[in-house]
Motif scaffolding. Structure first.
Motif, short mmCIF file in Angstrom:
data_model
loop_
_atom_site.label_atom_id
_atom_site.label_comp_id
_atom_site.label_asym_id
_atom_site.label_seq_id
_atom_site.Cartn_x
_atom_site.Cartn_y
_atom_site.Cartn_z
N PRO A 1 8.29 -5.77 -7.26
CA PRO A 1 7.87 -5.24 -8.55
C PRO A 1 6.50 -4.57 -8.58
CG PRO A 1 7.49 -7.59 -8.47
CD PRO A 1 8.13 -7.23 -7.16
N LEU A 2 5.77 -4.58 -7.47
CA LEU A 2 4.45 -3.96 -7.44
C LEU A 2 4.55 -2.55 -6.87
CD1 LEU A 2 2.23 -6.96 -6.26
CD2 LEU A 2 2.94 -6.33 -8.58
N TRP A 3 3.39 -1.92 -6.70
CA TRP A 3 3.32 -0.60 -6.09
C TRP A 3 2.61 -0.72 -4.74
CZ3 TRP A 3 3.18 -1.64 -11.20
CH2 TRP A 3 4.00 -0.89 -12.05
N LEU A 4 2.96 0.15 -3.81
CA LEU A 4 2.46 0.07 -2.44
C LEU A 4 1.09 0.73 -2.30
CD1 LEU A 4 5.75 0.92 -0.53
CD2 LEU A 4 4.82 -1.35 -1.06
N ALA A 5 0.28 0.16 -1.42
CA ALA A 5 -1.07 0.69 -1.20
C ALA A 5 -1.04 2.07 -0.59
CB ALA A 5 -1.86 -0.26 -0.31
N ALA A 6 -0.07 2.34 0.27
CA ALA A 6 -0.01 3.61 0.99
C ALA A 6 1.43 3.89 1.36
CB ALA A 6 -0.89 3.55 2.24
N SER A 7 1.73 5.17 1.61
CA SER A 7 3.08 5.53 2.03
C SER A 7 3.23 5.48 3.54
CB SER A 7 3.42 6.94 1.53
OG SER A 7 2.57 7.92 2.13
N GLY A 8 2.11 5.33 4.26
CA GLY A 8 2.14 5.25 5.72
C GLY A 8 1.66 3.90 6.21
N ASP A 9 0.65 3.91 7.07
CA ASP A 9 0.12 2.64 7.60
C ASP A 9 -0.41 1.75 6.48
OD1 ASP A 9 0.24 3.09 10.58
OD2 ASP A 9 -0.98 4.82 10.01
N ASN A 10 -0.19 0.45 6.62
CA ASN A 10 -0.61 -0.55 5.63
C ASN A 10 0.03 -0.31 4.27
OD1 ASN A 10 -2.42 -2.20 7.25
ND2 ASN A 10 -3.77 -0.41 7.31
N GLY A 11 1.31 0.03 4.32
CA GLY A 11 2.06 0.26 3.09
C GLY A 11 2.57 -1.03 2.48
N TYR A 12 1.68 -1.95 2.21
CA TYR A 12 2.03 -3.24 1.60
C TYR A 12 1.75 -3.20 0.11
CZ TYR A 12 1.81 -4.65 6.50
OH TYR A 12 2.00 -4.73 7.86
N TRP B 1 -4.51 -5.11 -6.46
CA TRP B 1 -5.54 -4.51 -7.31
C TRP B 1 -5.04 -3.19 -7.88
CZ3 TRP B 1 -11.02 -4.96 -4.67
CH2 TRP B 1 -11.20 -6.26 -4.18
N GLY B 2 -4.42 -2.38 -7.02
CA GLY B 2 -3.92 -1.09 -7.47
C GLY B 2 -2.83 -1.23 -8.52
#
Length: 426
Positions: free
Chosen positions: A261-272, A276-277
Motif C-alpha cells: 500500500p505504500l509508494w517506492l523510494a526509487a524505480s531502480g536501486d533501493n526500490g523499497y 517518509w515519502g
C-alpha cells in the motif's frame, strides 16, 4: 524474536527488549492520555536553536543542524526545516541574512549547496569536503539541494512575507529547480544508475537510482509554493511552476508499490517502500483517496514495522537498503558502504519526518494515533535526550547526534498542528 531481512536475505540476530526506562515513560504517557507537553518542547527547541548558531562571514549568524557541534556548517535542508517548523523561535532579520548566505553559495550552473561553511565555502555534495573544495569523486551534489533551498525561501515568506526579499531571490530559486534532472516524459526527478548523485539528504548515504519519490515530492511542493508567492508578489513564471507541479502529480502513482500500500523510494536501486515519502505524499493530498487511506491503515495496523518511541523508520522493518555505493556497477554483491543494519540511515528511527506523518494522519482524520506518536516521541526526548536518530533494539541503544534541530523543531511543528486542529475542531 528473530526476524529475517527479506531485502537482503541475511540472517538476523535476536532482538533485545526495548530500554526499560523508555518503555515505562511511553506506557505512562499513552495510558494516562497525557496532554502533549508543548511548553517543554518549545523551551527545548529554543535552547537547541540557540546552540546551533555560529558566526559566518561578515558577522552573519549561521544555523548548524545540531547544538552539539557535530555538524559545523549551515546545511540547506536542516535550515529549511528549522524555518518552516519553528519560525516563532527565530528572528526574521537574522534568518533572512542566513538565507542570503545560502543562496550566495549557488553554483553558476544553478546547483545549490548542500551546506555553506562559516568561512564562506559552499559545499555541493554530502560527505567530507574535498581538498580545496574540489569535486567529490563519489557524487557531485544531492538532488534535493535545489528544492530545499527553494522551500527555505518559501518558508521564510510564510513566516515573514516580504516582496522585495522574495523577488530578489526568485530567479535564483528558479535556477535551482532547473538544475534538477527530471525525466522528459513525466517530470519525475531521475538519478542515473551508473553515476548516481545523492538524493534526499536524510538518506544521503543510500544510492537510490532511477525515478525518485521523495525528491520529486520536494520539487512538486517547492513549485506549488513558489507559484503561490509568485502570484502574490508579481514576479516569476507562475504558470510554469504550476505546470511542473501538475506534471509530477499526474505521474506520482508510477511509484506505487505493486505489492503493497505504500509508494517506492526509487524505480531502480533501493526500490523499497518509502515510509517518509509515502507520508509526505499523503500530506500533499496526492494520488487517490483510496490509496491514501490504504497507506495510513498500513502504518497504523502494523505500527511496530514503522515506529519506535514515536519516531519513524525510513523503510519498513526488517528491510534494509542494499546499495550505498556510487561507482558504476557496484551493488550488494560487494562492500556497499551502508551503515550497520538498524543504525543511522539504514534502519534507525527518526523524529524528523513526524511532521509529514502527522499531517498525513490528520488528512485521514486519525488524530488520536497522531497524538499517540507525538506523545511517545516527546516522552522519549524527556527521558533520553533529543537525538538525530535512535534504535532501542540493541543492548546498547544506537543513537545519532545529540540535540538535533530537525528532530525537535519538526516534532514541535507536529505538536502545534495537533493543538491547532483541536482548537478549530478539525
Amino acid at each position: 524474536m528473530c526476524i529475517r531481512d527479506r531485502s537482503t536475505g541475511s540472517n538476523c540476530q535476536s532482538m533485545s527488549s526495548l530500554n526499560l526506562k523508555v518503555t515505562t515513560h511511553l506506557l505512562t504517557a499513552v495510558m494516562a492520555g497525557a496532554a502533549l507537553d508543548t511548553a517543554w518542547l518549545s523551551s527545548r527547541a529554543s535552547e537547541v536553536l540557540e546552540g546551533c548558531q555560529v558566526s559566518g562571514l561578515n558577522g552573519t549568524v549561521l544555523f548548524t543542524p545540531d547544538a552539539s557541534h557535530s555538524y559545523g556548517a549551515q546545511w540547506t535542508r536542516d535550515f529549511a526545516y528549522m524555518v518552516a517548523s519553528a519560525p516563532e523561535l527565530l528572528s526574521s532579520e537574522v534568518v533572512k541574512q542566513a538565507v542570503r548566505y545560502t543562496f550566495a553559495g549557488q553554483r553558476a550552473d544553478g546547483c545549490m549547496p548542500d551546506r555553506v561553511q562559516s568561512d564562506g565555502e559552499a559545499v555541493m555534495s554530502p560527505g567530507p569536503m574535498m581538498p580545496n573544495n574540489t569535486r567529490n569523486p563519489a557524487h557531485d551534489h544531492a538532488w534535493d539541494n535545489g528544492p530545499f533551498a527553494t522551500l527555505l525561501l518559501t518558508a521564510t515568506m510564510t513566516a515573514w512575507p516580504d516582496k522585495v526579499f522574495f523577488c530578489s531571490l526568485e530567479s535564483a530559486a528558479r535556477g535551482a529547480l532547473d538544475f534538477v534532472n527530471r525525466t522528459a516524459e513525466d517530470g519525475m526527478v531521475f538519478n542515473d544508475p551508473r553515476y548516481p548523485n545523492a538524493t534526499y539528504g536524510f538518506t544521503d548515504t543510500v544510492a537510490k537510482t532511477g525515478k525518485l519519490l521523495f525528491t520529486s515530492l520536494l520539487y512538486l511542493d517547492a513549485s506549488r509554493q513558489m507559484a503561490g508567492w509568485a502570484t502574490r508578489f508579481g514576479c516569476g513564471d507562475v504558470l510554469r511552476y504550476e505546470r511542473e507541479a501538475d506534471q509530477i502529480e499526474r505521474a506520482i502513482d508510477t511509484m506505487a508499490d505493486p505489492d503493497g500500500p505504500l509508494w517506492l523510494a526509487a524505480s531502480g536501486d533501493n526500490g523499497y517502500p518509502d515510509v517518509w515519502g509515502s507520508a509526505y505524499l499523503v500530506s500533499l493530498k496526492l494520488s487517490t483517496e483510496e490509496r491514501r487511506s490504504g497507506a495510513i491503515r498500513e502504518l497504523m495496523e502494523n505500527k511496530s514495522r514503522y515506529f519506535q518511541a514515536g519516531q519513524v523508520r525510513s523503510l519498513p522493518s526488517p528491510m534494509h537498503w542494499h546499495r550505498c555505493c556510487w561507482t558504476p556497477g557496484c551493488d550488494d554483491a560487494g562492500p556497499t558502504g551502508c551503515s550497520k543494519q538498524g543504525t543511522y540511515q539504514n534502519g534507525a528511527y527518526w523524529a524528523t519526518p513526524l511532521g509529514y506523518v502527522v499531517a498525513a494522519l490528520l488528512d485521514q482524520k486519525e488524530k488520536a494515533f497522531a497524538e499517540q506518536l507525538v506523545g511517545e516521541c516527546i516522552e522519549d526526548f524527556k527521558a533520553n535526550g533529543i537525538y538525530e536518530d535512535v534504535n532501542y533494539e540493541f543492548v546498547v541503544p544506537a543513537r545519532g547526534v545529540l540535540n538535533y534541530s530537525a528532530s525537535v523543531t519538526n516534532v514541535l511543528w507536529a505538536a502545534n498542528r495537533l493543538l491547532n486542529s483541536s482548537a478549530h475542531g478539525s
